[in-house]
Design an enzyme around this catalytic site. Structure first.
Site, PDB file in Angstrom:
ATOM      1  N   ASP A 184       1.621   0.395  26.493  1.00  0.00           N
ATOM      2  CA  ASP A 184       1.870   1.690  27.117  1.00  0.00           C
ATOM      3  C   ASP A 184       3.324   2.150  27.241  1.00  0.00           C
ATOM      4  O   ASP A 184       3.638   3.274  26.939  1.00  0.00           O
ATOM      5  CB  ASP A 184       1.253   1.712  28.518  1.00  0.00           C
ATOM      6  CG  ASP A 184      -0.208   1.292  28.510  1.00  0.00           C
ATOM      7  OD1 ASP A 184      -0.691   0.823  27.478  1.00  0.00           O
ATOM      8  OD2 ASP A 184      -0.857   1.440  29.546  1.00  0.00           O
ATOM      9  N   GLU A 423      -1.815 -10.852  34.078  1.00  0.00           N
ATOM     10  CA  GLU A 423      -1.820  -9.890  32.975  1.00  0.00           C
ATOM     11  C   GLU A 423      -0.659 -10.178  32.024  1.00  0.00           C
ATOM     12  O   GLU A 423      -0.793 -10.097  30.808  1.00  0.00           O
ATOM     13  CB  GLU A 423      -1.718  -8.467  33.552  1.00  0.00           C
ATOM     14  CG  GLU A 423      -1.938  -7.356  32.548  1.00  0.00           C
ATOM     15  CD  GLU A 423      -1.877  -5.972  33.203  1.00  0.00           C
ATOM     16  OE1 GLU A 423      -1.608  -5.889  34.428  1.00  0.00           O
ATOM     17  OE2 GLU A 423      -2.088  -4.976  32.486  1.00  0.00           O
TER      18      GLU A 423
HETATM   19  C1  9WN Z   1      -4.073   2.174  29.891  1.00  0.00           C
HETATM   20  C2  9WN Z   1      -6.516  -2.770  30.132  1.00  0.00           C
HETATM   21  C3  9WN Z   1      -5.335  -2.035  29.555  1.00  0.00           C
HETATM   22  C4  9WN Z   1      -4.827  -2.694  28.276  1.00  0.00           C
HETATM   23  C5  9WN Z   1      -3.497  -2.110  27.828  1.00  0.00           C
HETATM   24  C6  9WN Z   1      -2.524  -2.161  29.002  1.00  0.00           C
HETATM   25  C7  9WN Z   1      -3.087  -1.423  30.198  1.00  0.00           C
HETATM   26  C8  9WN Z   1      -3.937   0.882  30.709  1.00  0.00           C
HETATM   27  C9  9WN Z   1      -3.286   1.200  32.042  1.00  0.00           C
HETATM   28  O1  9WN Z   1      -4.326  -1.994  30.555  1.00  0.00           O
HETATM   29  O2  9WN Z   1      -3.196  -0.037  29.892  1.00  0.00           O
HETATM   30  O3  9WN Z   1      -4.843   1.923  28.763  1.00  0.00           O
HETATM   31  O4  9WN Z   1      -3.900   1.924  32.820  1.00  0.00           O
HETATM   32  O5  9WN Z   1      -2.205   0.735  32.321  1.00  0.00           O
HETATM   33  O6  9WN Z   1      -1.281  -1.658  28.626  1.00  0.00           O
HETATM   34  O7  9WN Z   1      -3.013  -2.824  26.730  1.00  0.00           O
HETATM   35  O8  9WN Z   1      -5.751  -2.543  27.253  1.00  0.00           O
HETATM   36  O9  9WN Z   1      -6.214  -4.118  30.303  1.00  0.00           O
END
Ligand code: 9WN
Length: 523
Positions: A184, A423
């Site tokens: 992100d 994470e």
């Molecule tokens: C937006 C779910 C996701 C991962 C991504 C990570 C984070 C989301 C957020 O979480 O993104 O998609 O709301 O921050 O960057 O890689 O798939 O774990």
């Protein structure tokens, strides 16, 4: 779901400390299990994410291959009529996710295969990789059923990417939102997104009233704001969602807006590997892929060469054709794709394992001497288990077994060091950050512990744990208070930077509050 009958594999015999760690991981996966799908984490991410489900299935296959197959197949529930598989398929839960269905309103333009709500963008196409890994654990009949159920939707997804997202036939797929990259706030995306910071956000920044925005954030209630993107960045990403929504999620309209469009190197690399797996799955199922798709797959593989410049791979701006010269871990993923010429491989391995990317724990998402680097901030420094999984896999296929062992051993040390499934992890002190009880960390640990070369990985891990690689002069370390890390082996040659850079978050926040193209409200 097809009856993907298979027997549950035996749990590996592990030493007691690793046995306990595995149990913690299995517990996390159980706790996040919503039936046929697994949420990434209990609080921050209560829905289904595309590439998360793929990494999760890679771990679940060791626990229950049928359930792993169901996890992969469940992604087809979200498929759009145009073939796109969305990045999030929303579960019917009390929605506290910060970018939930109301932000996307996809019901105005389309309907998913199951009628479930989804976002209007996609995510790294890891499905074919997950399918092959799960397929390895199924008996022949169950695998045939699984592939037969998956294949039509999987082919349509790859066609969508290669055709609709490569409208000018350049070989590379173009992304329309940084969330599609899965990384992100990775620097190239943040550089590209800065110019469209909403006017209201700029004004607040100029007035120094940033707290107003912080208070509006839902995500920062779950995880400290400093471990995620800045509020200005987040509200700019919401603004991009609004533009996409107004464009009906149609690339022909989107390209007429000012939203950043990037040919993301990591995404394209993952797609190339997924194409190889798709060919394998289709061959096993006796299905012939169209000439058009086969041609585009080849074009994509070749086009990654256009992202190489002197010593690294970069993402490219779709509109200008210029490379965006921010170094990130994404630039190593062509190794996973298998498209790196042999004469370049050792240089990339050297860079990846150098103290810049591996100050003490690696491989960091951004080099430690980069102005963007913050050790516990999301995709701007932390070590991510899924990316290391991809890199180790690529290194192994290039015959760089030692390097692959080192990466896997390092991941084992990071997770074992915290004893929890975070994470992401700080590359400076190994502390966990972001969400906890995070599914893909748990799943990929289960996968690692099932490897036949686990004893070797453990031996390397034990050596690495005593070797404390530490660098000094890392700007982010001072900012984030990580300089408590004891420097037993200081490598001053490691990162030449001892000044806080001009492109990091503080600078970007300031820039966002200054002049720039006028933009509508914070959305
Ligand atoms: C937006 C779910 C996701 C991962 C991504 C990570 C984070 C989301 C957020 O979480 O993104 O998609 O709301 O921050 O960057 O890689 O798939 O774990």
């Amino acid at each position: 779901m097809p009856a993907a009958t298979s027997t549950s594999p035996q749990a590996p015999t592990l030493p007691p400390d690793l046995q306990g760690l595995r149990e913690t991981a299995v517990e996390v996966l159980r706790g996040n299990d919503l039936g046929d799908v697994t949420r990434p984490s209990p609080t921050l991410y209560p829905h289904q994410w595309l590439w998360d489900s793929c990494f999760i299935a890679i771990g679940l296959r060791h626990l229950d291959p049928s359930r792993a197959a169901a996890e992969v197949l469940s992604l087809l529930r979200g498929q759009w009529p145009n073939g796109m598989i969305p990045h999030v398929i929303f579960a019917e839960v009390d929605d506290f996710y910060h970018a939930g269905p109301q932000r996307w309103r996809i019901d105005r333009v389309t309907r998913t295969a199951s009628g479930a709500q989804s976002t209007g963008i996609t995510q790294p196409p890891m499905i074919a990789e997950a399918a092959v890994r799960v397929g390895e654990m199924l008996g022949p009949k169950a695998r045939a059923d699984f592939y037969r159920a998956l294949l039509p939707g999987l082919i349509r997804f790859h066609e969508y990417l290669h055709f609709e997202r490569d409208p000018d036939d350049e070989g590379l797929v173009t992304l329309v939102h940084s969330w599609e990259s899965g990384m992100d706030n990775t620097p190239p995306w943040m550089e590209a997104t800065l110019p469209i910071t909403p006017r209201r956000v700029k004004v607040l920044k100029r007035l120094g009233t940033a707290e107003a925005l912080d208070a509006l954030r839902r995500d920062a209630k779950e995880v400290p704001a400093e471990e995620r993107l800045t509020s200005a960045e987040l509200f700019t990403l919401y603004r991009v969602v609004r533009e996409l929504r107004r464009s009906g999620y149609d690339f022909r309209n989107i390209r007429e807006t000012d939203v950043p469009l990037l040919q993301d190197v990591a995404f394209n690399a993952i797609l190339v590997r997924a194409d190889d797996h798709l060919v394998e799955i289709a061959a096993e199922a006796g299905v012939t892929l169209s000439k058009r798709l086969t041609r585009q797959m080849r074009r994509c593989r070749e086009a990654i060469e256009g992202l190489w410049s002197s010593s690294a791979y970069y993402s490219r701006d779709f509109r200008t054709g210029e490379l965006i010269r921010n170094e990130t871990v994404g630039g190593f993923l062509p190794l996973y794709a298998g498209v790196v010429p042999e004469e370049r491989v050792d240089g990339l391995v050297k860079a990846m394992t150098s103290p810049r990317y591996w100050p003490r724990f690696g491989v960091a998402s951004v080099p430690a001497d980069d102005p963007f680097f913050i050790p516990r901030c999301y995709w701007q420094g932390p070590v991510w288990v899924n990316i290391n999984w991809l890199l180790a896999d690529g290194l192994e296929r290039y015959g760089r077994r030692e390097a692959a062992l080192e990466l896997r051993a390092n991941v084992l040390n990071l997770i074992a060091g915290s004893g929890q499934m975070f994470e992401y992890y700080s590359p400076l002190d190994g502390s966990g950050a972001g969400s906890n009880s995070f599914s893909w960390t748990a799943a990929l640990l289960v996968d690692l512990l099932a490897r036949p070369d686990l004893a070797e990985i453990q031996a390397v891990a034990a050596r690495a744990a005593t070797e404390r690689r530490v660098v000094s002069g890392v700007p982010g370390a001072r900012r984030a208070g990580d300089d408590a890390v004891g420097a037993e082996t200081v490598r001053p040659d490691a990162v030449g930077a001892d000044t806080v850079g001009g492109r990091g978050p503080a600078a970007r926040e300031a820039a966002a509050g200054e002049a720039g193209p006028a933009a509508p409200d914070a959305g």
